[in-house]
Design an enzyme around this catalytic site. Structure first.
Site, PDB file in Angstrom:
ATOM      1  N   ARG A 144       0.860  -1.339  -0.142  1.00 18.50           N
ATOM      2  CA  ARG A 144       0.009   0.230  -0.101  1.00 18.50           C
ATOM      3  C   ARG A 144       0.849   1.262   0.023  1.00 18.50           C
ATOM      4  O   ARG A 144       2.203   1.125   0.478  1.00 18.50           O
ATOM      5  CB  ARG A 144      -0.955  -0.054   1.167  1.00 18.50           C
ATOM      6  CG  ARG A 144      -1.767  -1.146   1.249  1.00 18.50           C
ATOM      7  CD  ARG A 144      -2.736  -0.973   2.599  1.00 18.50           C
ATOM      8  NE  ARG A 144      -3.635  -2.073   2.831  1.00 18.50           N
ATOM      9  CZ  ARG A 144      -3.533  -3.071   3.257  1.00 18.50           C
ATOM     10  NH1 ARG A 144      -2.269  -3.613   3.806  1.00 18.50           N
ATOM     11  NH2 ARG A 144      -4.380  -4.169   3.454  1.00 18.50           N
ATOM     12  N   LYS A 169      -2.520  -2.309   8.019  1.00 20.19           N
ATOM     13  CA  LYS A 169      -3.871  -2.086   8.028  1.00 20.19           C
ATOM     14  C   LYS A 169      -4.390  -3.030   9.046  1.00 20.19           C
ATOM     15  O   LYS A 169      -3.970  -4.123   9.292  1.00 20.19           O
ATOM     16  CB  LYS A 169      -4.495  -2.416   6.519  1.00 20.19           C
ATOM     17  CG  LYS A 169      -6.056  -1.854   6.839  1.00 20.19           C
ATOM     18  CD  LYS A 169      -6.795  -1.990   5.341  1.00 20.19           C
ATOM     19  CE  LYS A 169      -8.090  -1.577   5.371  1.00 20.19           C
ATOM     20  NZ  LYS A 169      -8.869  -1.722   4.027  1.00 20.19           N
ATOM     21  N   HIS A 275      -2.252   2.582  -5.592  1.00 26.19           N
ATOM     22  CA  HIS A 275      -2.957   1.228  -5.103  1.00 26.19           C
ATOM     23  C   HIS A 275      -3.317   0.128  -6.391  1.00 26.19           C
ATOM     24  O   HIS A 275      -3.407  -0.886  -6.346  1.00 26.19           O
ATOM     25  CB  HIS A 275      -4.254   1.552  -4.619  1.00 26.19           C
ATOM     26  CG  HIS A 275      -4.499   0.375  -3.391  1.00 26.19           C
ATOM     27  ND1 HIS A 275      -3.728   0.392  -2.420  1.00 26.19           N
ATOM     28  CD2 HIS A 275      -5.650  -0.492  -3.396  1.00 26.19           C
ATOM     29  CE1 HIS A 275      -4.606  -0.730  -1.699  1.00 26.19           C
ATOM     30  NE2 HIS A 275      -5.376  -1.125  -2.240  1.00 26.19           N
TER      31      HIS A 275
END
Length: 327
Positions: A144, A169, A275
């Site tokens: 990411r 995340k 992304h």
């Protein structure tokens, strides 16, 4: 007391409580800015009323306004709802029954944008320097954007050909692959970064922000080479947490704009973001025969169902369906 004066009294205190609560729970600075922004908009939408004096009708009215009049996406509406739920549950300590009955907007199923391998090479070919290296890591390791920018020197294991992704995340760590073709360029890049770090040290700077309470536990760790960012910012800034002068990582918009311009140069008509390289990494691995469980681990997905989305966009030459036009 007039409403304007009341706002001056209540607003700073409430938002400071929100910030303190977020930091105690180790939310990121980015999330803090988003939550505070939505809470401020909620208060202004209702004429600067204090949230403690409002309830489900006001929350529903605000969310409906976002969907009907501002035409926000479902994910944006859910972000606003999460901010308000945090406010009522953790800041105002209002365990009201209606909090559990609020429904989140359903996100429509969207297929990710995936580039072909040829298109990836064309976009990367339009980049240079550290931007080329960052974009190559996004694609080559499935990172990411903030995972790439947040890499520290100690997280790069050249001998093992691995990158250690910290606090990704969901607060999870993971290990992903370091492409062999990037080993040399990355070592050359780190040599230049180390020169910059040594110049900072001679100038009385050289400190980097550390996560959580490490700054208090190891006061001089922020000056060590191992903790420096792989892709540092071009300027020194003030840490919002400690007030010290630090060199943070590069700003996300630096790479976002560079990739967008590179896609236009490469004449890619579809929208290309950082992304997109992560989507392409996963899809190309599956197309080459890598099992989906391995791809899930490399991407850091909690559920394999999240990884399954890439099976819908990968090329499947043996699918067995032929267009009637071709006949």
């Amino acid at each position: 007391m007039p409403a304007a004066q009341c706002e001056l009294v209540l607003k700073p205190r409430l938002l400071d409580q929100v910030r303190d609560c977020l930091r105690r729970r180790h939310y990121s600075l980015r999330t803090e800015k988003v939550y505070v922004g939505w809470i401020r908009r909620f208060i202004l939408f209702h004429g600067k009323r204090h949230p403690a004096d409002m309830g489900p009708e006001q929350v529903d009215a605000f969310l409906s306004h976002l969907a009907r009049h501002e035409k926000v996406a479902a994910s944006t509406q859910n972000q606003a709802l999460s901010s308000l739920l945090f406010l009522y549950r953790h800041v105002l300590s209002a365990p009201l029954p209606w909090l559990d009955n609020l429904e989140r907007a359903k996100r429509p199923a969207r297929l990710p944008t995936v580039l072909t391998e040829t298109e990836v090479r064309r976009v990367l070919g339009a980049l240079e320097g550290s931007r080329w290296l960052m974009a190559s890591l996004l694609y080559g390791a499935g990172l990411r954007l903030l995972e790439c920018l947040g890499l520290r020197v100690k997280d790069v294991a050249f001998e093992r050909r691995q990158l250690v992704i910290r606090d990704a995340k969901g607060g999870r760590d993971r290990i992903t692959v370091l492409p062999d073709s990037l080993s040399g360029p990355l070592q050359d890049h780190l040599a230049r970064v180390r020169t910059l770090h040594e110049q900072d040290l001679r100038g009385g700077f050289g400190r980097v922000a550390l996560p959580y309470a490490l700054e208090r536990k190891y006061p001089r760790a922020g000056l060590q080479w191992a903790w420096q960012f792989v892709f540092p910012s071009g300027r020194v800034c003030t840490s919002p947490y400690t007030g010290q002068q630090v060199r943070h990582h590069a700003h996300p918009k630096t790479l976002q704009r560079a990739i967008s311009q590179a896609a236009r140069t490469a004449q890619i008509l579809r929208p290309v973001t950082p992304h997109t390289f992560r989507h392409s990494f996963a899809t190309h691995l599956l197309e080459s025969g890598t099992d989906i469980r391995t791809v899930q681990v490399l991407l850091g997905h909690k559920d394999v169902a999240t990884t399954m989305i890439y099976t819908h966009v990968m090329k499947q030459p043996g699918i067995g369906v032929r267009s009637p036009l071709d006949r």
